[in-house]
Design an enzyme around this catalytic site. Structure first.
Site, PDB file in Angstrom:
ATOM      1  N   THR A 463       0.857  -1.189   0.000  1.00 39.95           N
ATOM      2  CA  THR A 463       0.000   0.000   0.000  1.00 39.95           C
ATOM      3  C   THR A 463       0.888   1.233   0.000  1.00 39.95           C
ATOM      4  O   THR A 463       1.929   1.262   0.679  1.00 39.95           O
ATOM      5  CB  THR A 463      -0.948   0.005   1.216  1.00 39.95           C
ATOM      6  OG1 THR A 463      -1.747   1.200   1.182  1.00 39.95           O
ATOM      7  CG2 THR A 463      -0.198  -0.047   2.533  1.00 39.95           C
ATOM      8  N   HIS A 515       2.362 -11.779  14.150  1.00 41.15           N
ATOM      9  CA  HIS A 515       3.410 -12.401  14.967  1.00 41.15           C
ATOM     10  C   HIS A 515       3.105 -13.879  15.259  1.00 41.15           C
ATOM     11  O   HIS A 515       3.995 -14.632  15.697  1.00 41.15           O
ATOM     12  CB  HIS A 515       3.557 -11.633  16.284  1.00 41.15           C
ATOM     13  CG  HIS A 515       4.953 -11.666  16.831  1.00 41.15           C
ATOM     14  ND1 HIS A 515       5.879 -12.612  16.465  1.00 41.15           N
ATOM     15  CD2 HIS A 515       5.589 -10.851  17.719  1.00 41.15           C
ATOM     16  CE1 HIS A 515       7.018 -12.393  17.101  1.00 41.15           C
ATOM     17  NE2 HIS A 515       6.866 -11.328  17.873  1.00 41.15           N
TER      18      HIS A 515
END
Length: 544
Positions: A463, A515
């Protein structure tokens, strides 16, 4: 033998859909590729067609039911041909149609009696049978649409299946096409008006057009009191020029000088396309001012802003579009379901900017497309994804899916919201292919022409908030992907280079990652790899 009718394969990020509309009921005869049912997802409405000719048997998923990808919706009895009664009905209908067609083609005054079962014959263009032009069938969750534009005017000759109007819903832009050769006799729903599913938008006359335009406009004008503004009355005369409704709105939004816009419509009428062209080349900006095209961020904000409200402390409530609701829901889900972290770095853009400056003219001549920065980032990300497969993976329930290819999603901002089309097999794409495909995605995204297959299956997302002036930001994951790269504004800053302070064009990079899947070490090294590839573009060629 019965054939199963199944829902389409949904994209990875779409868990389910809703049965919006059955266009056939149990026992109806259908032809191959005939539309049976529509399935609505949170992105687009999917059509399910008949795999072969036959008779619709059991319907296993009723309208409003929630279905999963490739779930069986019903059964199609291929061997169950039409019964004798059905065949006779069809024969009777065909006979009736033949008689009606002959009656409407004749000049005899009895034609109206012979076609009593059809719509009354229109006056525009001295034509034949008249049809009602209706809005498409919207899915149940879509209450209404907006008439975005009329591509044809009253009396203008059109061919069968030529686009008459565009209806914008919260998901896609739907096209309304001409049912036959002819012309519009009357427009009942003007541009920007709200319409419901299958609402009558206009009246259409077969065989009309050409010389019938004037009579069609007169007929429409005569009925203004009962049917609203006609095509001519809806147009507005500004500075001696006639503007179509959509063009008038764009002129007002962008504060343009009408006298500088050349109309290409009939009689010099200024059409929406004429205003768009003037915006693109900047030829219609008022003296001392600037057009909306000159500042894209200001443009988007101006278009999204609601009309001013009177009072000392004005407020105005407007409904959130369904596309905006879907985007909001997915972003919140991403934050709630993923252990999302972001790590940052910065890249010196000197080498890329020098390379681009040296070759951009030859690149454009050779490939007929401008050399931008995005292709460098896509190629660098593709190489880095090969080195760090965890970043290119996705999570599916309790399983990790490792992708042996690189499909990079590119976030595209439109007036209706954010869409993320996918570049396929980017490691095999040339830089010119990347630039051309991204340019095509951007244009079709703004026009609402992207298909669902072009927005599914990405393994990684990029992006670019820098085009709007963002210096630093934290991008949000695009589930089920596990990482997203954020680009930002290029800004000159003093940097220590070989013990000396130099001014360098720098860009902050950010990578947000899940994560649960990606360790911090891998995320940091992945971003460093992109940094190194960009600061020394030769590495992209040498694969080092």
């Amino acid at each position: 033998m019965a054939t199963e009718i199944k829902a389409p394969s949904f994209p990875e990020s779409v868990a389910e859909g809703t049965v919006a509309t059955w266009h056939k009921k149990s026992g109806d005869s259908v032809e191959r590729d005939e539309l049976l049912v529509e399935i609505e997802t949170d992105k687009v409405v999917l059509e399910v067609v008949a795999p072969e000719a036959g008779t619709l048997g059991d319907v296993l998923a009723d309208e409003g039911d929630t279905v999963e990808s490739e779930q069986v919706l019903g059964k199609l009895d291929a061997g169950a041909a039409r019964s004798g009664g059905d065949k006779q009905d069809k024969a009777d209908n065909e006979s009736s149609d033949d008689k009606t067609s002959k009656a409407t083609q004749s000049d005899d005054g009895e034609a109206d009696d012979a076609s009593a079962g059809e719509k009354p014959t229109g006056a525009a263009g001295g034509g034949g049978k008249q049809h009602e032009v209706k809005a498409p069938s919207f899915p149940e969750s879509v209450q209404e649409g907006t008439v975005a534009s009329w591509n044809k005017q009253v009396g203008e000759a059109v061919k069968r299946d030529e686009v008459l109007a565009e209806i914008e819903t919260d998901k896609v832009v739907l096209e309304v096409v001409a049912p036959a050769d002819g012309a519009l006799a009357e427009i009942k729903a003007e541009t920007d008006s709200q319409v419901e599913s299958e609402e009558v938008l206009a009246l259409f006359t077969e065989g009309a057009g050409g010389g019938g335009e004037e009579s069609g406009e007169k007929a429409s004008s005569a009925e203004t009191d009962t049917h609203g503004e006609s095509d001519d009355s809806a147009d507005e005369n500004l500075d001696g020029k006639i503007l179509a409704p959509a063009a008038r709105r764009m002129v007002a939004e962008n504060d343009l000088d009408v006298s500088r816009i050349e109309g290409t419509g009939k009689g010099g009428r200024i059409l929406k396309e004429d205003v768009q062209k003037a915006l693109k080349d900047g030829s219609a900006a008022k003296s001392g001012g600037k057009s909306k095209q000159a500042d894209t961020s200001t443009a988007a904000a101006a278009k999204a802003a609601p009309a001013p409200v009177e009072g000392e402390r004005p407020e105005k409530r407007v409904p959130m579009s369904r596309l905006r609701q879907t985007v909001a829901k997915r972003l919140v889900e991403a934050q709630q379901t993923a252990a999302m972290l972001t790590t940052y770095n910065e890249v010196d853009m000197s080498a890329i900017m020098a390379l681009r400056a040296e070759y951009k003219e030859r690149f454009q001549k050779a490939h007929d497309v401008k050399l931008g920065f995005m292709s460098f980032f896509v190629k660098a990300a593709s190489e880095a994804l090969k080195r760090f497969p965890d970043v290119n993976a996705s999570i599916d329930g309790n399983e990790i899916v490792y992708h042996g290819y690189q499909d990079i999603s590119v976030a595209v901002s439109t007036d209706r919201g954010l869409v993320v089309p996918v570049l396929r097999d980017t490691d095999q794409m040339q830089m010119a292919d990347v630039e051309k495909t991204i340019g095509d995605f951007g244009k079709r995204a703004r026009d609402g022409k992207l298909g669902i297959d072009e927005m599914q299956g990405g393994t990684f997302t990029i992006t670019n908030g820098g085009i709007f002036g963002s210096l630093l930001s934290t991008p949000i994951l695009n589930p089920p992907q596990t990482a997203i790269l954020g680009m930002h504004k290029i800004q000159e800053r003093p940097m220590a280079v070989d013990g000396q302070v130099e001014i360098r064009p720098m860009m902050y990079l950010a990578i947000s990652y899940d994560h649960r899947m990606i360790d911090g070490k891998d995320a940091v090294q992945f971003l460093v790899a992109i940094k190194e590839l960009l600061e020394d573009p030769a590495r992209l060629l040498l694969n080092v």
